[in-house]
Design an enzyme around this catalytic site. Structure first.
Site, PDB file in Angstrom:
ATOM      1  N   GLY A  15     -31.766 -32.765 -16.058  1.00 44.95           N
ATOM      2  CA  GLY A  15     -30.440 -33.356 -15.812  1.00 44.95           C
ATOM      3  C   GLY A  15     -29.385 -33.117 -16.876  1.00 44.95           C
ATOM      4  O   GLY A  15     -28.413 -33.864 -16.947  1.00 44.95           O
ATOM      5  N   ASN A  17     -27.219 -30.748 -16.961  1.00 50.25           N
ATOM      6  CA  ASN A  17     -25.949 -30.441 -16.275  1.00 50.25           C
ATOM      7  C   ASN A  17     -25.342 -31.688 -15.653  1.00 50.25           C
ATOM      8  O   ASN A  17     -24.130 -31.862 -15.657  1.00 50.25           O
ATOM      9  CB  ASN A  17     -26.155 -29.344 -15.223  1.00 50.25           C
ATOM     10  CG  ASN A  17     -26.139 -27.962 -15.840  1.00 50.25           C
ATOM     11  OD1 ASN A  17     -25.104 -27.481 -16.273  1.00 50.25           O
ATOM     12  ND2 ASN A  17     -27.314 -27.347 -15.932  1.00 50.25           N
ATOM     13  N   MET A  90     -34.430 -28.540  -7.063  1.00 48.36           N
ATOM     14  CA  MET A  90     -35.450 -27.526  -6.776  1.00 48.36           C
ATOM     15  C   MET A  90     -35.864 -27.434  -5.306  1.00 48.36           C
ATOM     16  O   MET A  90     -36.847 -26.787  -4.982  1.00 48.36           O
ATOM     17  CB  MET A  90     -36.695 -27.769  -7.649  1.00 48.36           C
ATOM     18  CG  MET A  90     -36.427 -27.738  -9.142  1.00 48.36           C
ATOM     19  SD  MET A  90     -35.641 -26.210  -9.679  1.00 48.36           S
ATOM     20  CE  MET A  90     -37.048 -25.107  -9.619  1.00 48.36           C
ATOM     21  N   ILE A  92     -34.747 -26.478  -1.280  1.00 44.85           N
ATOM     22  CA  ILE A  92     -33.755 -25.691  -0.540  1.00 44.85           C
ATOM     23  C   ILE A  92     -33.271 -26.512   0.647  1.00 44.85           C
ATOM     24  O   ILE A  92     -34.069 -26.955   1.480  1.00 44.85           O
ATOM     25  CB  ILE A  92     -34.352 -24.345  -0.084  1.00 44.85           C
ATOM     26  CG1 ILE A  92     -34.735 -23.520  -1.329  1.00 44.85           C
ATOM     27  CG2 ILE A  92     -33.355 -23.579   0.785  1.00 44.85           C
ATOM     28  CD1 ILE A  92     -35.489 -22.249  -1.025  1.00 44.85           C
ATOM     29  N   LEU A  93     -31.976 -26.738   0.696  1.00 49.91           N
ATOM     30  CA  LEU A  93     -31.410 -27.544   1.785  1.00 49.91           C
ATOM     31  C   LEU A  93     -31.370 -26.720   3.069  1.00 49.91           C
ATOM     32  O   LEU A  93     -31.048 -25.523   3.039  1.00 49.91           O
ATOM     33  CB  LEU A  93     -29.998 -28.007   1.402  1.00 49.91           C
ATOM     34  CG  LEU A  93     -29.958 -28.958   0.190  1.00 49.91           C
ATOM     35  CD1 LEU A  93     -28.527 -29.113  -0.315  1.00 49.91           C
ATOM     36  CD2 LEU A  93     -30.562 -30.322   0.517  1.00 49.91           C
ATOM     37  N   ASN A 107     -23.493 -24.901  -6.376  1.00 47.36           N
ATOM     38  CA  ASN A 107     -24.725 -24.828  -7.158  1.00 47.36           C
ATOM     39  C   ASN A 107     -24.472 -24.047  -8.440  1.00 47.36           C
ATOM     40  O   ASN A 107     -23.571 -23.216  -8.501  1.00 47.36           O
ATOM     41  CB  ASN A 107     -25.799 -24.106  -6.325  1.00 47.36           C
ATOM     42  CG  ASN A 107     -27.128 -24.011  -7.055  1.00 47.36           C
ATOM     43  OD1 ASN A 107     -27.554 -24.958  -7.720  1.00 47.36           O
ATOM     44  ND2 ASN A 107     -27.800 -22.871  -6.958  1.00 47.36           N
ATOM     45  N   HIS A 109     -26.536 -21.535 -11.059  1.00 49.31           N
ATOM     46  CA  HIS A 109     -27.772 -20.735 -11.120  1.00 49.31           C
ATOM     47  C   HIS A 109     -27.781 -19.951 -12.440  1.00 49.31           C
ATOM     48  O   HIS A 109     -26.781 -19.305 -12.785  1.00 49.31           O
ATOM     49  CB  HIS A 109     -27.820 -19.785  -9.919  1.00 49.31           C
ATOM     50  CG  HIS A 109     -29.052 -18.958  -9.903  1.00 49.31           C
ATOM     51  ND1 HIS A 109     -30.277 -19.449  -9.489  1.00 49.31           N
ATOM     52  CD2 HIS A 109     -29.285 -17.672 -10.294  1.00 49.31           C
ATOM     53  CE1 HIS A 109     -31.191 -18.506  -9.609  1.00 49.31           C
ATOM     54  NE2 HIS A 109     -30.613 -17.424 -10.095  1.00 49.31           N
ATOM     55  N   ASP A 145     -29.082 -18.749  -3.085  1.00 53.46           N
ATOM     56  CA  ASP A 145     -28.275 -18.187  -4.180  1.00 53.46           C
ATOM     57  C   ASP A 145     -27.337 -17.059  -3.736  1.00 53.46           C
ATOM     58  O   ASP A 145     -27.157 -16.075  -4.463  1.00 53.46           O
ATOM     59  CB  ASP A 145     -29.192 -17.678  -5.314  1.00 53.46           C
ATOM     60  CG  ASP A 145     -30.051 -18.797  -5.897  1.00 53.46           C
ATOM     61  OD1 ASP A 145     -29.602 -19.962  -5.887  1.00 53.46           O
ATOM     62  OD2 ASP A 145     -31.169 -18.515  -6.353  1.00 53.46           O
ATOM     63  N   GLU A 174     -23.596 -23.351 -19.591  1.00 52.71           N
ATOM     64  CA  GLU A 174     -23.504 -23.999 -18.267  1.00 52.71           C
ATOM     65  C   GLU A 174     -22.766 -25.331 -18.348  1.00 52.71           C
ATOM     66  O   GLU A 174     -22.042 -25.701 -17.429  1.00 52.71           O
ATOM     67  CB  GLU A 174     -24.913 -24.236 -17.697  1.00 52.71           C
ATOM     68  CG  GLU A 174     -25.575 -22.951 -17.223  1.00 52.71           C
ATOM     69  CD  GLU A 174     -26.840 -23.205 -16.428  1.00 52.71           C
ATOM     70  OE1 GLU A 174     -27.588 -24.144 -16.756  1.00 52.71           O
ATOM     71  OE2 GLU A 174     -27.071 -22.442 -15.474  1.00 52.71           O
TER      72      GLU A 174
HETATM   73  C1  GRF Z   1     -30.010 -24.975 -15.037  1.00 53.77           C
HETATM   74  O1  GRF Z   1     -30.267 -23.868 -15.839  1.00 53.77           O
HETATM   75  C2  GRF Z   1     -29.401 -24.557 -13.728  1.00 53.77           C
HETATM   76  O2  GRF Z   1     -28.691 -23.368 -13.788  1.00 53.77           O
HETATM   77  C3  GRF Z   1     -30.611 -24.341 -12.850  1.00 53.77           C
HETATM   78  O3  GRF Z   1     -31.542 -25.298 -13.254  1.00 53.77           O
HETATM   79  C4  GRF Z   1     -31.299 -25.687 -14.599  1.00 53.77           C
HETATM   80  C5  GRF Z   1     -31.169 -27.173 -14.582  1.00 53.77           C
HETATM   81  O4  GRF Z   1     -31.145 -27.736 -15.866  1.00 53.77           O
HETATM   82  N1  GRF Z   1     -30.269 -24.398 -11.452  1.00 53.77           N
HETATM   83  P1  GRF Z   1     -30.772 -29.269 -16.074  1.00 53.77           P
HETATM   84  O5  GRF Z   1     -31.751 -30.072 -15.233  1.00 53.77           O
HETATM   85  O6  GRF Z   1     -29.363 -29.460 -15.621  1.00 53.77           O
HETATM   86  O7  GRF Z   1     -30.944 -29.530 -17.529  1.00 53.77           O
END
Ligand code: GRF
Length: 189
Positions: A15, A17, A90, A92-93, A107, A109, A145, A174
């Site tokens: 989490g 992000n 993780m 896929i919708l 999303n 990636h 993706d 990110e």
């Molecule tokens: C990130 O690198 C994002 O790009 C990918 O999964 C990772 C998630 O990291 N989809 P976090 O859970 O936000 O730390």
């Protein structure tokens, strides 16, 4: 005053992000307000960030995808969600979910799409001796993706790079890229 878009963030684990999006949403001029965090993992560390910021959370295990998605949709409608941000989610919708929600889903990636879709991106980047990698924020479609790219940011891959160091480097960018991409996307609507 800027109109804030009711947003749900979907997570599965760490989490980091989500944390950066929460910080972004708390800024005065931010274009989003996070109303809901959805997780398929009851022990996702990211849920703690939601709790700390008093954001509602909804956990559903996805043992039965159809039922989980139906229950998520109910929560989304109830909370008048207008935007979904996937952040390390993780699962896929389904196409059905994407169609029923009707609103944008985005999303992040950890690769320079269209290169390295799917899992284990850093491992594959290193194996192929790439000298640059990065991260992409894109619209979600039913193809993994593959939706329209909103924003990308590159990082250099050094000779001594490891999966861990590359992951760390990309996560750091990110946390800046995702809010920036959301801002860009919403201002284009
Ligand atoms: C990130 O690198 C994002 O790009 C990918 O999964 C990772 C998630 O990291 N989809 P976090 O859970 O936000 O730390």
């Amino acid at each position: 005053m800027v109109k804030k878009i009711n947003t749900a963030v979907f997570i599965s684990g760490r989490g980091s992000n989500l944390k950066s999006l929460i910080n972004f949403s708390k800024k005065k001029n931010s274009s989003i307000v996070i109303k809901l965090v959805v997780s398929n993992n009851p022990i996702a560390k990211g849920l703690q960030y939601a709790k700390k910021s008093k954001i509602k959370n909804f956990v559903t295990l996805f043992n039965n995808k159809n039922i989980s998605e139906k229950n998520i949709l109910k929560k989304l409608y109830k909370n008048k969600i207008e935007l979904i941000c996937l952040a390390g989610f993780m699962k896929i919708l389904s196409k059905n979910f994407i169609i029923k929600f009707k609103k944008p889903i985005i999303n992040i990636h950890p690769s320079l799409l269209p290169k390295y879709k799917g899992l284990n991106t850093h491992k594959r980047v290193l194996k192929n001796k790439e000298v640059v990698s990065g991260s992409t924020v894109h619209l979600v479609t039913s193809k993994l993706d593959s939706g329209k790219i909103i924003l990308q940011k590159k990082v250099n891959v050094t000779n001594s790079e490891t999966i861990e160091s590359l992951e760390k480097k990309i996560l750091k960018i990110e946390h800046i890229l995702y809010p920036k991409a959301i801002k860009k996307f919403l201002s284009s609507l």
